[in-house]
Design a protein around this motif. Structure first.
Motif, PDB file in Angstrom:
ATOM      1  N   TYR A   1      84.737 140.629  29.996  1.00  0.00           N
ATOM      2  CA  TYR A   1      84.433 139.405  30.735  1.00  0.00           C
ATOM      3  C   TYR A   1      83.137 138.803  30.202  1.00  0.00           C
ATOM      4  O   TYR A   1      82.293 139.502  29.640  1.00  0.00           O
ATOM      5  CB  TYR A   1      84.268 139.700  32.235  1.00  0.00           C
ATOM      6  N   ASP A   2      82.994 137.496  30.435  1.00  0.00           N
ATOM      7  CA  ASP A   2      81.733 136.843  30.087  1.00  0.00           C
ATOM      8  C   ASP A   2      80.622 137.300  31.035  1.00  0.00           C
ATOM      9  O   ASP A   2      79.481 137.497  30.617  1.00  0.00           O
ATOM     10  CB  ASP A   2      81.875 135.317  30.166  1.00  0.00           C
ATOM     11  N   VAL A   3      80.968 137.427  32.322  1.00  0.00           N
ATOM     12  CA  VAL A   3      79.993 137.834  33.328  1.00  0.00           C
ATOM     13  C   VAL A   3      80.640 138.834  34.273  1.00  0.00           C
ATOM     14  O   VAL A   3      81.749 138.590  34.780  1.00  0.00           O
ATOM     15  CB  VAL A   3      79.469 136.629  34.147  1.00  0.00           C
ATOM     16  N   VAL A   4      79.960 139.938  34.534  1.00  0.00           N
ATOM     17  CA  VAL A   4      80.356 140.884  35.581  1.00  0.00           C
ATOM     18  C   VAL A   4      79.252 140.887  36.629  1.00  0.00           C
ATOM     19  O   VAL A   4      78.071 141.048  36.300  1.00  0.00           O
ATOM     20  CB  VAL A   4      80.585 142.302  35.028  1.00  0.00           C
ATOM     21  N   ILE A   5      79.651 140.694  37.885  1.00  0.00           N
ATOM     22  CA  ILE A   5      78.708 140.719  39.006  1.00  0.00           C
ATOM     23  C   ILE A   5      79.014 141.941  39.850  1.00  0.00           C
ATOM     24  O   ILE A   5      80.160 142.168  40.242  1.00  0.00           O
ATOM     25  CB  ILE A   5      78.827 139.443  39.864  1.00  0.00           C
ATOM     26  N   ILE A   6      77.989 142.745  40.140  1.00  0.00           N
ATOM     27  CA  ILE A   6      78.159 143.908  40.996  1.00  0.00           C
ATOM     28  C   ILE A   6      77.646 143.553  42.384  1.00  0.00           C
ATOM     29  O   ILE A   6      76.441 143.382  42.586  1.00  0.00           O
ATOM     30  CB  ILE A   6      77.401 145.131  40.446  1.00  0.00           C
ATOM     31  N   GLY A   7      78.549 143.418  43.341  1.00  0.00           N
ATOM     32  CA  GLY A   7      78.174 143.095  44.716  1.00  0.00           C
ATOM     33  C   GLY A   7      78.676 141.732  45.146  1.00  0.00           C
ATOM     34  O   GLY A   7      78.556 140.750  44.409  1.00  0.00           O
TER      35      GLY A   7
ATOM     36  N   LEU B   1      82.631 142.863  41.279  1.00  0.00           N
ATOM     37  CA  LEU B   1      83.022 144.218  41.671  1.00  0.00           C
ATOM     38  C   LEU B   1      82.347 144.562  42.998  1.00  0.00           C
ATOM     39  O   LEU B   1      81.122 144.545  43.103  1.00  0.00           O
ATOM     40  CB  LEU B   1      82.596 145.218  40.591  1.00  0.00           C
ATOM     41  N   GLU B   2      83.153 144.864  43.996  1.00  0.00           N
ATOM     42  CA  GLU B   2      82.653 145.179  45.334  1.00  0.00           C
ATOM     43  C   GLU B   2      83.088 146.585  45.718  1.00  0.00           C
ATOM     44  O   GLU B   2      84.272 146.900  45.693  1.00  0.00           O
ATOM     45  CB  GLU B   2      83.176 144.161  46.353  1.00  0.00           C
ATOM     46  N   SER B   3      82.125 147.419  46.088  1.00  0.00           N
ATOM     47  CA  SER B   3      82.445 148.813  46.399  1.00  0.00           C
ATOM     48  C   SER B   3      83.155 148.972  47.736  1.00  0.00           C
ATOM     49  O   SER B   3      83.916 149.928  47.926  1.00  0.00           O
ATOM     50  CB  SER B   3      81.156 149.649  46.407  1.00  0.00           C
ATOM     51  N   GLU B   4      82.922 148.046  48.664  1.00  0.00           N
ATOM     52  CA  GLU B   4      83.487 148.174  50.004  1.00  0.00           C
ATOM     53  C   GLU B   4      84.870 147.534  50.106  1.00  0.00           C
ATOM     54  O   GLU B   4      85.373 146.937  49.161  1.00  0.00           O
ATOM     55  CB  GLU B   4      82.534 147.559  51.030  1.00  0.00           C
ATOM     56  N   ALA B   5      85.450 147.625  51.315  1.00  0.00           N
ATOM     57  CA  ALA B   5      86.790 147.087  51.547  1.00  0.00           C
ATOM     58  C   ALA B   5      86.763 145.624  51.969  1.00  0.00           C
ATOM     59  O   ALA B   5      87.810 145.016  52.178  1.00  0.00           O
ATOM     60  CB  ALA B   5      87.512 147.919  52.611  1.00  0.00           C
ATOM     61  N   SER B   6      85.580 145.047  52.116  1.00  0.00           N
ATOM     62  CA  SER B   6      85.465 143.644  52.517  1.00  0.00           C
ATOM     63  C   SER B   6      84.234 143.041  51.859  1.00  0.00           C
ATOM     64  O   SER B   6      83.307 143.751  51.465  1.00  0.00           O
ATOM     65  CB  SER B   6      85.381 143.514  54.036  1.00  0.00           C
ATOM     66  N   ILE B   7      84.237 141.725  51.758  1.00  0.00           N
ATOM     67  CA  ILE B   7      83.129 141.032  51.107  1.00  0.00           C
ATOM     68  C   ILE B   7      82.021 140.731  52.118  1.00  0.00           C
ATOM     69  O   ILE B   7      82.208 140.847  53.321  1.00  0.00           O
ATOM     70  CB  ILE B   7      83.613 139.711  50.455  1.00  0.00           C
TER      71      ILE B   7
ATOM     72  N   LEU C   1      75.412 140.927  32.627  1.00  0.00           N
ATOM     73  CA  LEU C   1      75.591 141.743  33.824  1.00  0.00           C
ATOM     74  C   LEU C   1      74.652 141.247  34.921  1.00  0.00           C
ATOM     75  O   LEU C   1      73.450 141.080  34.684  1.00  0.00           O
ATOM     76  CB  LEU C   1      75.300 143.214  33.513  1.00  0.00           C
ATOM     77  N   VAL C   2      75.216 141.035  36.106  1.00  0.00           N
ATOM     78  CA  VAL C   2      74.439 140.613  37.265  1.00  0.00           C
ATOM     79  C   VAL C   2      74.519 141.722  38.303  1.00  0.00           C
ATOM     80  O   VAL C   2      75.602 142.044  38.802  1.00  0.00           O
ATOM     81  CB  VAL C   2      74.978 139.298  37.860  1.00  0.00           C
ATOM     82  N   VAL C   3      73.383 142.315  38.627  1.00  0.00           N
ATOM     83  CA  VAL C   3      73.325 143.355  39.656  1.00  0.00           C
ATOM     84  C   VAL C   3      72.903 142.684  40.954  1.00  0.00           C
ATOM     85  O   VAL C   3      71.757 142.260  41.109  1.00  0.00           O
ATOM     86  CB  VAL C   3      72.339 144.471  39.271  1.00  0.00           C
ATOM     87  N   ALA C   4      73.835 142.563  41.886  1.00  0.00           N
ATOM     88  CA  ALA C   4      73.587 141.892  43.169  1.00  0.00           C
ATOM     89  C   ALA C   4      73.928 142.828  44.322  1.00  0.00           C
ATOM     90  O   ALA C   4      74.501 142.418  45.329  1.00  0.00           O
ATOM     91  CB  ALA C   4      74.388 140.593  43.258  1.00  0.00           C
ATOM     92  N   THR C   5      73.565 144.101  44.158  1.00  0.00           N
ATOM     93  CA  THR C   5      73.865 145.100  45.186  1.00  0.00           C
ATOM     94  C   THR C   5      72.985 144.939  46.415  1.00  0.00           C
ATOM     95  O   THR C   5      73.308 145.438  47.487  1.00  0.00           O
ATOM     96  CB  THR C   5      73.656 146.511  44.621  1.00  0.00           C
ATOM     97  N   GLY C   6      71.848 144.268  46.260  1.00  0.00           N
ATOM     98  CA  GLY C   6      70.961 144.069  47.400  1.00  0.00           C
ATOM     99  C   GLY C   6      70.254 145.337  47.832  1.00  0.00           C
ATOM    100  O   GLY C   6      70.370 146.402  47.207  1.00  0.00           O
ATOM    101  N   LEU C   7      69.543 145.222  48.947  1.00  0.00           N
ATOM    102  CA  LEU C   7      68.720 146.325  49.444  1.00  0.00           C
ATOM    103  C   LEU C   7      69.324 147.020  50.658  1.00  0.00           C
ATOM    104  O   LEU C   7      68.709 147.918  51.227  1.00  0.00           O
ATOM    105  CB  LEU C   7      67.331 145.794  49.804  1.00  0.00           C
TER     106      LEU C   7
ATOM    107  N   ILE D   1      68.704 141.045  37.968  1.00  0.00           N
ATOM    108  CA  ILE D   1      68.787 141.775  39.233  1.00  0.00           C
ATOM    109  C   ILE D   1      68.538 140.767  40.342  1.00  0.00           C
ATOM    110  O   ILE D   1      67.424 140.257  40.492  1.00  0.00           O
ATOM    111  CB  ILE D   1      67.728 142.906  39.313  1.00  0.00           C
ATOM    112  N   LEU D   2      69.550 140.460  41.129  1.00  0.00           N
ATOM    113  CA  LEU D   2      69.432 139.447  42.175  1.00  0.00           C
ATOM    114  C   LEU D   2      69.445 140.105  43.555  1.00  0.00           C
ATOM    115  O   LEU D   2      70.143 141.091  43.790  1.00  0.00           O
ATOM    116  CB  LEU D   2      70.580 138.440  42.083  1.00  0.00           C
ATOM    117  N   GLY D   3      68.669 139.541  44.474  1.00  0.00           N
ATOM    118  CA  GLY D   3      68.696 140.003  45.857  1.00  0.00           C
ATOM    119  C   GLY D   3      67.919 141.259  46.141  1.00  0.00           C
ATOM    120  O   GLY D   3      68.012 141.810  47.235  1.00  0.00           O
TER     121      GLY D   3
END
Length: 562
Positions: A4-10, A34-40, A141-147, A447-449
């Protein structure tokens, strides 16, 4: 293996804002979330919200700039604050309502995809999802997992003996304990705003609630009044004006005669101190920690240890009109450590024995960046254990921070004299990201958020725009030495300004407005600025930044680098 051109985690606010921003400007790019949980939705997901979980950001600010959020029932709004479930609904509809290249944002979200490793190979990232064993390759790569992704579970003495349920407050929204008649006694551990929300919800449901705060921690969070003053409906609107923001000594604000007058002169500092002390007295008086009639056992223990200016205890808004009444009359408060759990009781160091059917741990969060190995994290400027830091890196940052400290205290002398406070020992290095977003020497990841601010919607949009310009190589970046000096300056300021909460270098609670002004100035965007009077005295709201994407495209052209 898919590229992919961009992968966002979270898929929380920052992930959604990043996806929309990148695709608005580059609609033909391949992007996946890519979302680890069952809902956004992260904090606002349908699996985490509950009826008495309300926003701390009011209408007009708790939304993205292109689509307003509406609350259909007037009785569900108090001074602009409203139930969190409306944000959940808003985000779900937001994903379906945005389409690029024939795909909606929802089409681009893969749920249940927990990232277990991300490794850079040459100029590309290889991202592995554990359960599915899928591999995603990306140039950006965008890491948007938050805190608030990975719960911190405290060590509880003799926990196995406790026959009741122990859950983290992250799972409170999915539980049925408030409707379970067999659950009578609930204990809540933690002193922050999340603990206060859970305590309130349990007390409103008629449960017998014991609120436990550690005796050796930062203490209870400060709870600001929801009511604003003068023309401002609520206090958040007031703090989101440039005029009121200027009373916080912020390293993000440009040097000016006004800033020097407020923070660099004896008379200005006395006036600033008076403003903050007045706000602190008003908050304490409103809560009535020491004076409230009919308050239950230990209510006075909820009074913060330090003034609200310093944020060592954290803070929140008492956005329900009956918040203090419910807590004072229906909750017993204890400030002591847990020494033992038995089948149905919790014993505290002060000798108290509490009946408990359920123990809810509102005990914060751990790093959600474990998919990056320590060497990669250190290279990117992300927290690692102190013992994992290279000695030469530790020495370099020590030199930079020593010089930065002198600089900060010359500009903001008041920060040299903090109150007596709980000083936490940090086992990890702080974040060392340029502008709180970018590594110093890698243009392929952001790294966002991973910041603490008062309005994450606005911060998410502005960080996303800055990151897009960064990937497009539309930003003029200084030398690595200059960037490192700026990172050191920001981190030292954060520790001096926000004491314990600022140790990681990412606590910007009263500094949202100067922070986003700084980000947008980097991109040379100005469509959100208004006349001088409105710019100074009107709160910055979502509608003010609605033209930024169009301005970016108009000024910069559609970039080709992502």
């Amino acid at each position: 293996m898919i590229e992919y051109d961009v992968v966002i985690i979270g898929s929380g606010l920052y992930g959604i804002a990043a996806a929309r921003c990148f695709l608005e400007i580059h609609p033909d790019r391949d992007l996946i979330i890519l979302e680890s949980e069952a809902s956004i939705g992260g904090t606002w997901s349908k699996d985490r919200v509950y009826d008495d979980f309300w926003t701390q950001t009011p209408l007009g600010m708790a939304e993205f700039s292109d689509i307003p959020l509406e609350v259909p029932l007037e009785d569900q709004i108090h001074l602009g604050f409203f139930p969190a479930r409306y944000i959940t609904k808003y985000l779900e509809e937001y994903l379906d309502g945005h389409s690029y290249g024939g795909k909606t944002l929802r089409d681009r979200v893969l749920l249940g995809h927990k990232v277990t490793s991300a490794v850079k190979d040459a100029s590309k990232w290889k991202v592995l999802c554990g359960a599915s064993e899928e591999i995603f390759i990306t140039r950006r790569l965008v890491v948007a997992t938050g805190l608030t992704s990975k719960p911190h579970q405290p060590l509880l003495p003799n926990r196995d003996a406790f026959i009741g349920e122990v859950l983290h407050h992250r799972d409170f929204g999915q539980s049925s304990l408030l409707n379970n008649p067999r659950v009578v006694n609930i204990a809540v551990l933690g002193g922050g705003k999340s603990a206060a929300d859970v305590v309130y919800a349990c007390a409103k449901a008629g449960k017998s609630v014991s609120w436990i705060l550690r005796e050796n921690g930062c203490g209870p969070a400060a709870h600001g009044r929801a009511q604003g003053r003068g023309p401002y409906t609520n206090s958040i609107s007031m703090f989101n004006t440039r005029f009121i923001s200027s009373f916080s000594p912020s390293v993000f604000a440009p040097l000016s005669a006004w800033s020097w007058l407020l923070h660099g002169t004896n008379l200005g500092r006395k006036f600033v101190d008076w403003v903050w002390e007045s706000a602190d007295r008003q908050n304490r008086s409103h809560a009535g920690y020491q004076t409230r009639q009919g308050a239950g056992s230990g209510f006075e223990k909820l009074e913060p240890d330090t003034p609200v200016f310093w944020q060592n205890d954290g803070s929140g808004i008492d956005q329900r009109p009956d918040f203090w009444e419910v807590v004072a009359e229906k909750v017993n408060v204890f400030r002591s450590n847990i020494t033992n759990l038995s089948e149905t009781t919790i014993r505290l160091r002060d000798g108290s024995v509490l009946a408990a059917d359920v123990l809810i741990c509102a005990t914060g969060w751990e790093s959600a960046l474990s998919f990056l190995n320590p060497q990669e994290s250190a290279r990117l400027g992300l927290p690692v254990l102190r013992k994992q830091e290279r000695p030469e890196d530790a020495a370099k940052w020590s030199r930079l921070e020593s010089a930065a400290r002198d600089n900060i205290l010359r500009r903001f002398p008041s920060l040299a004299d903090p109150p007596v406070h709980f000083a936490r020992e940090m086992a990890t290095t702080p974040y060392r990201l340029y502008k709180g977003i970018a590594p110093l020497d890698d243009r392929t990841i952001v790294i966002l958020g991973h910041i603490q601010v008062g309005n994450n919607f606005m911060a998410a949009e502005c960080q996303a725009l800055w990151a897009t310009a960064y990937f497009d190589e539309r930003l003029h970046l200084p030398s690595q030495i200059a960037m490192a000096n700026e990172v050191a300056l920001s981190n030292v300021w954060c520790r001096l300004r926000y004491l314990g909460k600022g140790q990681m270098g990412i606590w910007y609670y009263f500094d949202l407005v100067p922070y986003i002004d700084m980000l947008l100035a980097d991109i040379k965007l100005r469509s959100y600025r208004r006349s001088w009077a409105l710019d100074l005295f009107s709160p910055v709201t979502a509608k003010d930044i609605r033209r930024l994407h169009q301005e970016y495209v108009g000024c910069q052209g559609r970039g080709v680098r992502i």
